[in-house]
Design a protein around this motif. Sequence first.
Motif, PDB file in Angstrom:
ATOM      1  N   PHE A  47      17.963 -24.325   4.558  1.00  0.00           N
ATOM      2  CA  PHE A  47      18.094 -25.227   3.389  1.00  0.00           C
ATOM      3  C   PHE A  47      19.406 -25.431   2.784  1.00  0.00           C
ATOM      4  O   PHE A  47      19.767 -24.274   2.362  1.00  0.00           O
ATOM      5  CB  PHE A  47      17.127 -24.169   2.428  1.00  0.00           C
ATOM      6  CG  PHE A  47      15.616 -24.058   2.591  1.00  0.00           C
ATOM      7  CD1 PHE A  47      14.814 -25.244   2.763  1.00  0.00           C
ATOM      8  CD2 PHE A  47      15.275 -22.826   3.194  1.00  0.00           C
ATOM      9  CE1 PHE A  47      13.444 -24.914   3.226  1.00  0.00           C
ATOM     10  CE2 PHE A  47      13.888 -22.756   3.785  1.00  0.00           C
ATOM     11  CZ  PHE A  47      13.098 -23.975   3.679  1.00  0.00           C
ATOM     12  N   VAL A  89      18.270 -20.060   7.050  1.00  0.00           N
ATOM     13  CA  VAL A  89      17.164 -19.069   6.963  1.00  0.00           C
ATOM     14  C   VAL A  89      16.487 -18.514   8.361  1.00  0.00           C
ATOM     15  O   VAL A  89      16.276 -17.300   8.436  1.00  0.00           O
ATOM     16  CB  VAL A  89      16.011 -19.753   6.078  1.00  0.00           C
ATOM     17  CG1 VAL A  89      14.669 -18.963   5.988  1.00  0.00           C
ATOM     18  CG2 VAL A  89      16.446 -20.010   4.632  1.00  0.00           C
ATOM     19  N   PRO A  97      11.398  -7.703   5.312  1.00  0.00           N
ATOM     20  CA  PRO A  97      11.546  -7.344   3.572  1.00  0.00           C
ATOM     21  C   PRO A  97      11.327  -8.893   3.014  1.00  0.00           C
ATOM     22  O   PRO A  97      11.496  -9.906   4.000  1.00  0.00           O
ATOM     23  CB  PRO A  97      12.858  -6.827   3.527  1.00  0.00           C
ATOM     24  CG  PRO A  97      13.699  -7.200   4.565  1.00  0.00           C
ATOM     25  CD  PRO A  97      13.071  -7.445   5.953  1.00  0.00           C
ATOM     26  N   ASN A  98      11.400  -8.780   1.555  1.00  0.00           N
ATOM     27  CA  ASN A  98      11.444 -10.067   1.054  1.00  0.00           C
ATOM     28  C   ASN A  98      12.732 -10.885   1.336  1.00  0.00           C
ATOM     29  O   ASN A  98      13.729 -10.400   1.543  1.00  0.00           O
ATOM     30  CB  ASN A  98      11.617  -9.483  -0.312  1.00  0.00           C
ATOM     31  CG  ASN A  98      10.404  -9.886  -1.281  1.00  0.00           C
ATOM     32  OD1 ASN A  98       9.565 -11.044  -0.936  1.00  0.00           O
ATOM     33  ND2 ASN A  98       9.958  -9.189  -2.271  1.00  0.00           N
ATOM     34  N   ALA A 138      13.396 -12.701   4.199  1.00  0.00           N
ATOM     35  CA  ALA A 138      13.768 -12.468   5.466  1.00  0.00           C
ATOM     36  C   ALA A 138      13.547 -13.835   6.254  1.00  0.00           C
ATOM     37  O   ALA A 138      14.210 -13.908   7.271  1.00  0.00           O
ATOM     38  CB  ALA A 138      13.123 -11.345   6.356  1.00  0.00           C
ATOM     39  N   LYS A 192       9.908 -14.985   6.673  1.00  0.00           N
ATOM     40  CA  LYS A 192       8.630 -15.054   7.200  1.00  0.00           C
ATOM     41  C   LYS A 192       7.781 -16.173   6.632  1.00  0.00           C
ATOM     42  O   LYS A 192       7.064 -16.789   7.726  1.00  0.00           O
ATOM     43  CB  LYS A 192       8.053 -13.627   6.564  1.00  0.00           C
ATOM     44  CG  LYS A 192       8.647 -12.286   7.039  1.00  0.00           C
ATOM     45  CD  LYS A 192       7.974 -11.074   6.314  1.00  0.00           C
ATOM     46  CE  LYS A 192       7.581 -11.104   4.915  1.00  0.00           C
ATOM     47  NZ  LYS A 192       8.952 -10.651   4.458  1.00  0.00           N
ATOM     48  N   THR A 193       7.809 -16.346   5.729  1.00  0.00           N
ATOM     49  CA  THR A 193       7.083 -17.547   4.991  1.00  0.00           C
ATOM     50  C   THR A 193       7.479 -18.794   5.502  1.00  0.00           C
ATOM     51  O   THR A 193       6.580 -19.593   6.036  1.00  0.00           O
ATOM     52  CB  THR A 193       7.005 -17.734   3.450  1.00  0.00           C
ATOM     53  OG1 THR A 193       6.337 -16.435   3.045  1.00  0.00           O
ATOM     54  CG2 THR A 193       6.225 -18.928   2.997  1.00  0.00           C
ATOM     55  N   THR A 194       8.779 -18.997   5.662  1.00  0.00           N
ATOM     56  CA  THR A 194       9.492 -20.131   6.248  1.00  0.00           C
ATOM     57  C   THR A 194       8.974 -20.474   7.782  1.00  0.00           C
ATOM     58  O   THR A 194       8.589 -21.509   8.293  1.00  0.00           O
ATOM     59  CB  THR A 194      10.863 -20.070   6.181  1.00  0.00           C
ATOM     60  OG1 THR A 194      11.316 -19.881   4.964  1.00  0.00           O
ATOM     61  CG2 THR A 194      11.615 -21.454   6.765  1.00  0.00           C
ATOM     62  N   ARG A 247       5.333 -21.634   7.683  1.00  0.00           N
ATOM     63  CA  ARG A 247       5.226 -22.911   7.296  1.00  0.00           C
ATOM     64  C   ARG A 247       5.708 -23.929   8.341  1.00  0.00           C
ATOM     65  O   ARG A 247       5.069 -25.016   8.584  1.00  0.00           O
ATOM     66  CB  ARG A 247       6.119 -23.199   5.953  1.00  0.00           C
ATOM     67  CG  ARG A 247       5.425 -22.536   4.703  1.00  0.00           C
ATOM     68  CD  ARG A 247       6.262 -22.413   3.614  1.00  0.00           C
ATOM     69  NE  ARG A 247       6.142 -23.757   2.833  1.00  0.00           N
ATOM     70  CZ  ARG A 247       7.277 -24.264   2.278  1.00  0.00           C
ATOM     71  NH1 ARG A 247       8.580 -23.571   1.925  1.00  0.00           N
ATOM     72  NH2 ARG A 247       7.271 -25.677   1.786  1.00  0.00           N
ATOM     73  N   GLN A 249       0.762 -16.898   0.986  1.00  0.00           N
ATOM     74  CA  GLN A 249       1.123 -15.727   0.271  1.00  0.00           C
ATOM     75  C   GLN A 249       0.700 -16.087  -1.106  1.00  0.00           C
ATOM     76  O   GLN A 249       0.287 -15.336  -2.079  1.00  0.00           O
ATOM     77  CB  GLN A 249       2.630 -15.606   0.279  1.00  0.00           C
ATOM     78  CG  GLN A 249       3.244 -14.456  -0.312  1.00  0.00           C
ATOM     79  CD  GLN A 249       4.640 -14.024  -0.099  1.00  0.00           C
ATOM     80  OE1 GLN A 249       5.144 -15.040   0.341  1.00  0.00           O
ATOM     81  NE2 GLN A 249       5.311 -13.056  -0.637  1.00  0.00           N
TER      82      GLN A 249
HETATM   83  N1  LIG Z   1      12.295 -24.750   0.125  1.00  0.00           N
HETATM   84  C1  LIG Z   1      13.326 -23.752  -0.135  1.00  0.00           C
HETATM   85  N2  LIG Z   1      14.656 -24.392  -0.251  1.00  0.00           N
HETATM   86  C2  LIG Z   1      15.664 -23.450  -0.346  1.00  0.00           C
HETATM   87  N3  LIG Z   1      15.606 -22.294   0.042  1.00  0.00           N
HETATM   88  C3  LIG Z   1      14.150 -21.829   0.556  1.00  0.00           C
HETATM   89  C4  LIG Z   1      13.395 -22.494   0.507  1.00  0.00           C
HETATM   90  N4  LIG Z   1      12.294 -21.907   0.857  1.00  0.00           N
HETATM   91  C5  LIG Z   1      12.816 -20.497   1.318  1.00  0.00           C
HETATM   92  N5  LIG Z   1      14.099 -20.531   0.948  1.00  0.00           N
HETATM   93  C6  LIG Z   1      15.013 -19.413   1.042  1.00  0.00           C
HETATM   94  O1  LIG Z   1      14.915 -18.894   2.458  1.00  0.00           O
HETATM   95  C7  LIG Z   1      14.870 -17.610   2.373  1.00  0.00           C
HETATM   96  C8  LIG Z   1      13.774 -16.952   3.072  1.00  0.00           C
HETATM   97  O2  LIG Z   1      12.434 -17.204   2.479  1.00  0.00           O
HETATM   98  P1  LIG Z   1      11.158 -16.827   2.940  1.00  0.00           P
HETATM   99  O3  LIG Z   1      10.842 -17.525   4.225  1.00  0.00           O
HETATM  100  O4  LIG Z   1      10.234 -17.260   1.823  1.00  0.00           O
HETATM  101  O5  LIG Z   1      11.287 -15.279   2.995  1.00  0.00           O
HETATM  102  P2  LIG Z   1       9.905 -14.124   2.997  1.00  0.00           P
HETATM  103  O6  LIG Z   1       8.488 -15.055   3.167  1.00  0.00           O
HETATM  104  O7  LIG Z   1      10.378 -13.140   4.375  1.00  0.00           O
HETATM  105  O8  LIG Z   1      10.023 -13.623   1.855  1.00  0.00           O
HETATM  106  C9  LIG Z   1      15.035 -16.947   1.334  1.00  0.00           C
HETATM  107  O9  LIG Z   1      16.399 -16.790   0.827  1.00  0.00           O
HETATM  108  C10 LIG Z   1      14.673 -18.172   0.236  1.00  0.00           C
HETATM  109  O10 LIG Z   1      15.174 -18.173  -0.953  1.00  0.00           O
END
Ligand SMILES: Nc1ncnc2c1ncn2[C@@H]1O[C@H](COP(=O)(O)OP(=O)(O)O)[C@@H](O)[C@H]1O
Length: 315
Positions: A15, A20, A39-40, A42, A44-46, A49, A85
């Motif tokens: 991003f 990421v 951990p938060n 890391a 995972k959600t990315t 998605r 989430q």
């Molecule tokens: N749309 C986005 N734009 C910018 N940064 C993002 C976006 N989505 C996630 N991030 C960043 O990517 C990193 C990983 O996020 P995420 O995948 O949500 O982690 P997790 O689910 O493991 O907590 C974080 O530092 C988050 O701030």
Amino acid sequence: MSDWAIAAGGVRKAFGEAVVLDGIDLTVAERTVFALLGPNGAGKTTIVRILSTLIPADAGELRVAGRDVGADPDGVRAAIGVTGQFSAVDDLLTGRENVRLIADLKHFGREAARARVDELLGRFDLLEAADRPASTYSGGMRRRLDLAMTLVDSPPVIFLDEPTTGLDPRSRRTMWEAIRGLVAEGTTIFLTTQYLDEADHLADRIAVLDHGRIVAEGTPAELKRRVPGGHVELEFASATTLRAAADLLEAATADEERLALRVPEDGGVASLRRLLATLEEGGVEVEHISIHRPDLDDVFFAVTGGATEEALASR
Ligand SMILES: Nc1ncnc2c1ncn2[C@@H]1O[C@H](COP(=O)(O)OP(=O)(O)O)[C@@H](O)[C@H]1O
Ligand SMILES: [Mg+2]
């Protein structure tokens, strides 16, 4: 890559300047549970998605349910369910209306929709609350409703992004049972979690994600073999009793400042009894005892040599 329910190779995502996902490779066999542990922040959600077609990867090969994520996103979407989430539940609707909405979107006929909705509400223990607005539901009920909505058309591959974060222990157990039920029916599950015990309970394989890379991968047993076991901490009233106890327990390490002794120990009842008997026979009085099970921080320490950032921040 076609025998896998999910296969990803060389997946990258940034991003802006922030990288990421920095080259992720993973495979998930059909009819298994794969846990992505981290951990938060890391990533995972990315990855969820990306695999569920919500956002594109910058690079990498991705196949889900036999379809290419880039070339056939509609095909992938038809074969998956995603519980995020952040819940997709509409607060203004009742539990029943929420599930019914999905059944209607999926073009179930009237009777088929009614039967499916009842079946899912029953399965997740929501029949009693079915006609109350979702705004009145507890956290655990919302997660279960969300999962029921995901399952309306029985997708063969399901993504569960931190399905139990923030739930109380009882709701976690209920969710675990629901997930095990799905696996027994042959669903493939991709789960993300911050909890080692959750991954251990549910997953066939676990991958540990740290700063956008997979730093360890294997069965729960393989992973735990790399992590030092649990320990018991004993606290004493004085330095004299601490030293007396340390003399009795060879494997223990003493913390003189805190008058505490750390004993490697799996926390089982039989071995705890032996430990306490040894101390009692030696005439040593223990003030306080606590049992420590290995957690995410222990995993991180073992596989990366460093603590999670949250653990560091709380020190
Ligand atoms: N749309 C986005 N734009 C910018 N940064 C993002 C976006 N989505 C996630 N991030 C960043 O990517 C990193 C990983 O996020 P995420 O995948 O949500 O982690 P997790 O689910 O493991 O907590 C974080 O530092 C988050 O701030
Ligand atoms: Mg997340």
